[in-house]
Design a protein around this motif. Structure first.
Motif, PDB file in Angstrom:
ATOM      1  N   PRO A   1     -67.976  37.767  10.840  1.00 47.55           N
ATOM      2  CA  PRO A   1     -69.052  36.805  11.116  1.00 47.55           C
ATOM      3  C   PRO A   1     -70.117  36.853  10.032  1.00 47.55           C
ATOM      4  O   PRO A   1     -70.416  37.915   9.481  1.00 47.55           O
ATOM      5  CB  PRO A   1     -69.606  37.271  12.474  1.00 47.55           C
ATOM      6  N   THR A   2     -70.693  35.689   9.747  1.00 49.42           N
ATOM      7  CA  THR A   2     -71.744  35.598   8.728  1.00 49.42           C
ATOM      8  C   THR A   2     -72.910  34.797   9.278  1.00 49.42           C
ATOM      9  O   THR A   2     -72.735  33.954  10.170  1.00 49.42           O
ATOM     10  CB  THR A   2     -71.220  34.915   7.450  1.00 49.42           C
TER      11      THR A   2
ATOM     12  N   LEU B   1     -75.678  31.897   9.656  1.00 51.30           N
ATOM     13  CA  LEU B   1     -75.561  30.471   9.371  1.00 51.30           C
ATOM     14  C   LEU B   1     -76.287  30.110   8.085  1.00 51.30           C
ATOM     15  O   LEU B   1     -75.827  29.281   7.300  1.00 51.30           O
ATOM     16  CB  LEU B   1     -76.112  29.661  10.544  1.00 51.30           C
ATOM     17  N   THR B   2     -77.430  30.719   7.856  1.00 46.51           N
ATOM     18  CA  THR B   2     -78.185  30.465   6.626  1.00 46.51           C
ATOM     19  C   THR B   2     -78.362  31.773   5.879  1.00 46.51           C
ATOM     20  O   THR B   2     -78.311  32.860   6.464  1.00 46.51           O
ATOM     21  CB  THR B   2     -79.566  29.862   6.936  1.00 46.51           C
ATOM     22  N   LYS B   3     -78.582  31.661   4.586  1.00 47.48           N
ATOM     23  CA  LYS B   3     -78.806  32.849   3.779  1.00 47.48           C
ATOM     24  C   LYS B   3     -80.210  33.367   4.028  1.00 47.48           C
ATOM     25  O   LYS B   3     -81.175  32.596   4.045  1.00 47.48           O
ATOM     26  CB  LYS B   3     -78.631  32.533   2.293  1.00 47.48           C
TER      27      LYS B   3
ATOM     28  N   ASP C   1     -81.898  29.787  11.133  1.00 45.57           N
ATOM     29  CA  ASP C   1     -80.547  29.515  11.626  1.00 45.57           C
ATOM     30  C   ASP C   1     -80.578  28.474  12.737  1.00 45.57           C
ATOM     31  O   ASP C   1     -79.748  27.553  12.776  1.00 45.57           O
ATOM     32  CB  ASP C   1     -79.902  30.800  12.161  1.00 45.57           C
TER      33      ASP C   1
ATOM     34  N   SER D   1     -63.596  30.712  11.484  1.00 44.51           N
ATOM     35  CA  SER D   1     -64.727  31.431  10.916  1.00 44.51           C
ATOM     36  C   SER D   1     -65.852  31.427  11.939  1.00 44.51           C
ATOM     37  O   SER D   1     -65.937  30.525  12.776  1.00 44.51           O
ATOM     38  CB  SER D   1     -65.184  30.793   9.598  1.00 44.51           C
ATOM     39  N   GLU D   2     -66.685  32.441  11.879  1.00 47.63           N
ATOM     40  CA  GLU D   2     -67.749  32.597  12.872  1.00 47.63           C
ATOM     41  C   GLU D   2     -69.107  32.631  12.186  1.00 47.63           C
ATOM     42  O   GLU D   2     -69.318  33.390  11.243  1.00 47.63           O
ATOM     43  CB  GLU D   2     -67.535  33.876  13.679  1.00 47.63           C
ATOM     44  N   LYS D   3     -70.011  31.796  12.694  1.00 52.55           N
ATOM     45  CA  LYS D   3     -71.377  31.738  12.181  1.00 52.55           C
ATOM     46  C   LYS D   3     -72.331  32.221  13.271  1.00 52.55           C
ATOM     47  O   LYS D   3     -72.232  31.796  14.422  1.00 52.55           O
ATOM     48  CB  LYS D   3     -71.746  30.312  11.758  1.00 52.55           C
TER      49      LYS D   3
ATOM     50  N   TYR E   1     -69.772  28.817  16.467  1.00 47.51           N
ATOM     51  CA  TYR E   1     -71.192  29.147  16.304  1.00 47.51           C
ATOM     52  C   TYR E   1     -71.645  29.908  17.542  1.00 47.51           C
ATOM     53  O   TYR E   1     -71.495  29.413  18.673  1.00 47.51           O
ATOM     54  CB  TYR E   1     -72.028  27.879  16.117  1.00 47.51           C
TER      55      TYR E   1
ATOM     56  N   THR F   1     -64.649  26.338  13.240  1.00 51.28           N
ATOM     57  CA  THR F   1     -65.806  27.210  13.069  1.00 51.28           C
ATOM     58  C   THR F   1     -66.462  27.404  14.422  1.00 51.28           C
ATOM     59  O   THR F   1     -66.712  26.434  15.148  1.00 51.28           O
ATOM     60  CB  THR F   1     -66.823  26.631  12.072  1.00 51.28           C
TER      61      THR F   1
END
Length: 211
Positions: free
Chosen positions: A176-177, A179-181, A121, A112-114, A88, A86
């Motif tokens: 990319p998403t 880190l927090t919702k 975040d 995966s990318e945060k 960041y 992952t």
């Protein structure tokens, strides 16, 4: 024209068309991909075509479905399952973050990318990594803050990732998403203000009676 003769012609034509219709139905049912070429030409095939164009998977009855990227090779899938990667990064411009992406892509590392974009975040990232350095890479349980290419490569080597890319040509990393919702903004409905109470009408005194 005789009615019986015309009916016989229609039946003969229908019977002649049946094999062709059946062949077309079987062709679409057996095909797994529907390929629309740049010129708009539609073809059905049992394997994805490398040429440019829109590719759609088909179900058992020829129904269109979502196109799934090619799966990882077995050896790479095992490593990725044991030591997931992952990355960041920050939402703002970040040259080291771009260099980190390039390193992973050149080696063919599925990751995966945060994205760290909000104060929430940043707080979650600090709790997770113990710092706020970007980029940061997690490899399984190992956390590496800041880009050090030699260090990252040595850990990727030790985990068993290949030095050269072995990803399928049509493989694509997830988008990319955050880190927090994001918190759902609560929309407070403004209550209408209460109407002011009506002012009391002034009392009108009666004129005095004549004496």
């Amino acid at each position: 024209m005789n009615t019986a003769f015309a009916r016989q012609i229609r039946l003969t034509t229908f019977a002649a068309c049946l094999p062709l219709a059946a062949a077309l139905m079987v062709g679409e049912a057996c095909a797994q991909y529907k390929v629309v070429g740049p010129d708009g030409k539609i073809t059905y095939t049992d394997r994805p075509a490398p040429a440019e164009g829109k590719i759609t998977t088909l179900g058992a009855r020829g129904n269109a479905g979502a196109y799934e990227a090619a799966p990882l090779p077995a050896e790479l899938r095992q490593v990725a399952a044991r030591y997931p990667v992952t990355l960041y990064v920050t939402a703002s411009a970040c040259a080291p973050c771009d260099a980190a992406r390039q390193l992973l892509r050149q080696r063919g590392i599925p990751y995966s990318e945060k994205v760290i974009a909000t104060p929430e975040d940043a707080e979650a990232f600090e709790r997770l990594s113990g710092g706020r350095d970007a980029p940061t890479l997690t490899l399984g349980a190992q956390t590496m803050r800041g880009l050090t290419a030699d260090l990252w490569n040595s850990y990727l080597d030790a985990a068993g990732y290949p030095r050269e890319s072995r990803l399928p040509a049509n493989y694509r990393n997830p988008d990319p998403t955050p880190l927090t919702k994001p918190r759902e903004a609560s929309v407070a409905r403004a209550q209408p203000a209460a109407a002011p109470a009506p002012a009391p009408e002034p009392e009108v005194s009666s004129p005095p009676a004549p004496g």
